[in-house]
Enzyme design. Structure first.
Site, PDB file in Angstrom:
ATOM      1  N   SER A  94       0.845  -1.189   0.000  1.00  0.00           N
ATOM      2  CA  SER A  94       0.000   0.000   0.000  1.00  0.00           C
ATOM      3  C   SER A  94       0.880   1.239   0.000  1.00  0.00           C
ATOM      4  CB  SER A  94      -0.915   0.007   1.230  1.00  0.00           C
ATOM      5  OG  SER A  94      -1.747   1.142   1.227  1.00  0.00           O
ATOM      6  N   HIS A  98       2.610  12.061  -1.539  1.00  0.00           N
ATOM      7  CA  HIS A  98       2.194  13.468  -1.483  1.00  0.00           C
ATOM      8  C   HIS A  98       3.331  14.340  -2.023  1.00  0.00           C
ATOM      9  CE1 HIS A  98      -1.397  12.675   0.912  1.00  0.00           C
ATOM     10  NE2 HIS A  98      -0.683  11.919   1.717  1.00  0.00           N
ATOM     11  N   HIS A 108      -2.351   7.217  -4.921  1.00  0.00           N
ATOM     12  CA  HIS A 108      -2.494   6.096  -3.987  1.00  0.00           C
ATOM     13  C   HIS A 108      -2.590   4.806  -4.792  1.00  0.00           C
ATOM     14  CE1 HIS A 108      -5.499   3.202  -2.260  1.00  0.00           C
ATOM     15  NE2 HIS A 108      -4.622   3.229  -1.280  1.00  0.00           N
ATOM     16  N   ASN A 110      -2.731   0.278  -4.097  1.00  0.00           N
ATOM     17  CA  ASN A 110      -2.789  -0.813  -3.135  1.00  0.00           C
ATOM     18  C   ASN A 110      -3.089  -2.093  -3.886  1.00  0.00           C
ATOM     19  OD1 ASN A 110      -4.812  -2.656  -1.494  1.00  0.00           O
ATOM     20  ND2 ASN A 110      -3.540  -1.611   0.016  1.00  0.00           N
ATOM     21  N   ARG A 112      -3.461  -6.359  -2.794  1.00  0.00           N
ATOM     22  CA  ARG A 112      -3.508  -7.179  -1.587  1.00  0.00           C
ATOM     23  C   ARG A 112      -4.086  -8.570  -1.880  1.00  0.00           C
ATOM     24  NH1 ARG A 112      -7.068  -3.103  -1.810  1.00  0.00           N
ATOM     25  NH2 ARG A 112      -9.297  -3.629  -1.793  1.00  0.00           N
ATOM     26  N   HIS A 147      -5.890   7.142 -16.870  1.00  0.00           N
ATOM     27  CA  HIS A 147      -6.923   6.153 -17.180  1.00  0.00           C
ATOM     28  C   HIS A 147      -6.536   5.277 -18.379  1.00  0.00           C
ATOM     29  CE1 HIS A 147     -10.206   6.964 -14.356  1.00  0.00           C
ATOM     30  NE2 HIS A 147      -9.693   8.178 -14.296  1.00  0.00           N
ATOM     31  N   ARG A 262       0.398  -2.122  12.663  1.00  0.00           N
ATOM     32  CA  ARG A 262       1.273  -1.067  13.166  1.00  0.00           C
ATOM     33  C   ARG A 262       0.667   0.294  12.831  1.00  0.00           C
ATOM     34  NH1 ARG A 262       6.053   1.682  11.361  1.00  0.00           N
ATOM     35  NH2 ARG A 262       7.502   2.059  13.087  1.00  0.00           N
TER      36      ARG A 262
END
Length: 579
Positions: A94, A98, A108, A110, A112, A147, A262
């Protein structure tokens, strides 16, 4: 667990973290990611990598985590009861980046993998992930390129994959309490296990690898754009939206905190500096206003081009307008190629904004408060219903470039009452509460349904009386003071601003009969003040104005495109968004 290779997934994720960090360090050219390995007492651990105060990246984190446990948290089992009692493993990469420069967007990504196992039973597994872009100052070419990469990652897996996961991204990264998207979208997918494991794994890899292909060219293009204090302050303000989404809505944040992950790594996504300003609104027509007026819209970025007709709604305020979502659904339903946006217009800048919109190739406008009367005055040719209403909510150009004006509000009301609600108007006694512009726009279409009588009641009787006299030519209509209302009515329509202000006029309960229908021209997630009052009096036939909104929009769409969309699916979709 034949065919499910969680070890291969973990190795890919570790390699992906390395690849992304190297690519971003290349873009920054100054700073490097600092790594901190950590272990979780309940099982698992991870590698947190953070970059701060770079030449390009003000703060960025690229984290790998592999968490294991014997029992899933409430956030995971609430909607998946079959997972209860299973040991689990959740692993992923992840990241949030900035940039320092306000012209460079926050990004961003991610990817998983989740697996839950139980002795003697088949494992439950799925993949998830995506990437999304949050600009502060938008550029069409950046959004299109972002895109394009997203679509290229999806194309080998089917032509419906990109549109499905683009829409999911638009829906997921949405601040419901602000009624606005977080950014310009990208991809979002979850619970992916419909394909065989290897195909699902391959798709997750394609999305993970696609992130650097999407973001690095944009950062390289924008990192040296000159900016000043105004742009920096706006960036800090808009970062507040990023914080709000992550702390209020993001499922990954909730999962991480509830599984004892964490905290420093989970909250790594937050920007280093941010500010909030009470009731801030950017100057109409500014580059800052263009972010929400144009870029933060549900938009087909790959369909932009000269063949796509441009439409918009002008208003002030305009933030909560549902018109772009409604017209986008009309377009998808009918196959029409349109681009529809909302635009905040300065109170004294309406005519200039209209002129500019059509000069730039725009083909049609919806108009909302406070500009309907000004639109009426601006139009070269008016429809009969617009002339009678003295207000215009729909503008477009004819073949000779003349500006045409119409008012679809009344038709929308009648369509909703008689069509969607199935209530009759003909031969009925109708009470209309209010005597403002909203009521003026509905009286002619209402009287054309030939009710037995229409009575206008208003706090200021003279306003109601003036309206009744103006519309007597269309049917049986009269005015009455609120306190002097007598007899019951078959249909009561609230056209006052009570639902906005939360304070209802003193309406005599005697106006209600056992089977009266009560209709509020306003709408919301909860019953309006008027409808709550009616329900409290025992009335059961209640409706708000959402159907009217969709119906009047459909009439505008028909005027522009020559085709009438179906209302039911759109009303249901907008109602769900309000929930």
């Amino acid at each position: 667990m034949e065919g499910v290779d969680k070890h291969a997934v973990k190795q890919f994720l570790l390699d992906l973290q390395d690849h992304i960090c190297q690519a971003l360090e290349g873009v920054d050219g100054k700073a490097q990611f600092q790594e901190e390995s950590w272990q979780r007492a309940e099982g698992g651990g991870g590698r947190s990598r953070v970059m701060t105060n770079g030449a390009v990246i003000e703060k960025g984190g690229v984290n790998f985590s592999h968490v294991t446990g014997h029992q899933l948290p409430a956030s995971a089992t609430a909607h998946r009861p079959e997972l209860a009692g299973r040991r689990f493993e959740a692993m992923g990469v992840s990241l949030v980046i900035h940039p320092e420069n306000p012209y460079a967007p926050t990004s961003h990504a991610n990817v998983r993998f989740f697996i839950a196992e139980k002795e003697g039973e088949d494992p439950v597994w799925w993949f998830g992930g995506g990437f999304d872009l949050t600009p502060y100052y938008g550029f069409d070419e950046d959004c299109i390129q972002w895109h394009q990469v997203a679509k290229a990652a999806c194309d080998p897996f089917g032509e419906q994959v990109y549109p499905r996961y683009k829409k999911w991204c638009d829906d997921y990264f949405y601040l419901k309490h602000r009624d606005e998207p977080r950014g310009v979208g990208g991809l979002f997918f979850d619970d992916l296990n419909q394909w065989p494991f290897e195909r699902c794994f391959a798709f997750m890899q394609a999305v993970g690898k696609g992130y650097t292909d999407a973001i690095c060219p944009i950062l390289n293009k924008r990192k040296n754009t000159p900016y000043g204090e105004r742009e920096k302050q706006f960036q800090l303000y808009r970062r507040g939206r990023y914080v709000e989404f992550n702390l209020v809505w993001d499922r990954g944040t909730l999962f991480g905190l509830q599984t004892g992950g964490r905290t420093e790594s989970i909250l790594m996504s937050l920007p280093p500096l941010v500010r909030w300003e009470y009731n801030y609104s950017p100057e109409a027509g500014s580059e800052e206003a263009k972010l929400t007026d144009y870029y933060l819209q549900s938009r087909d970025w790959l369909g932009l081009g000269p063949d796509k007709a441009r439409y918009a709604v002008f208003g002030n305020p305009i933030e909560h307008s549902k018109s772009p979502a409604i017209h986008q659904q009309f377009a998808e339903q009918t196959g029409e190629a349109i681009d529809y946006s909302k635009q905040l217009v300065a109170v004294d800048g309406f005519s200039e904004a209209v002129e500019h919109f059509f000069a730039e190739g725009g083909q049609g406008l919806n108009v909302t408060v406070p500009f309907k009367v000004e639109a009426f005055e601006l139009a070269h040719t008016l429809s009969p219903r617009a002339q009678t209403a003295g207000a215009v909510n729909t503008l477009w150009l004819d073949a000779n470039g003349h500006l045409l004006g119409d008012n679809t509000d009344g038709l929308g009301l009648v369509s909703d009452i008689t069509g969607n609600q199935g209530w009759s108007i003909a031969g009925k006694r109708v009470l209309v509460l209010g005597a403002g512009g909203a009521v003026r726009g509905i009286l002619q279409p209402l009287l054309e349904q030939q009710p037995a009588a229409v009575v206008i009641a208003n706090r200021t009787f003279s306003k109601a009386d003036d309206l009744a006299r103006q519309f007597q030519v269309f049917g049986a209509i009269s005015a009455a003071p609120l306190a002097s209302l007598s007899g019951s009515f078959d249909l009561i329509i609230n056209g006052t601003s009570a639902s906005i202000g939360g304070e209802l006029p003193a309406i005599p309960a005697s106006v209600l009969a056992a089977d009266s229908c009560c209709y509020d021209m306003m709408y919301g997630a909860q019953p309006t003040v008027f409808l709550s009052w009616a329900a409290g009096q025992g009335c059961t036939r209640l409706a708000d104005g959402l159907g009217m909104l969709v119906a009047q929009a459909a009439e505008s769409f028909r005027l522009w495109r020559g085709i009438s969309p179906e209302l039911g699916p759109v009303i249901a979709a907008v109602r769900q968004q309000l929930a």
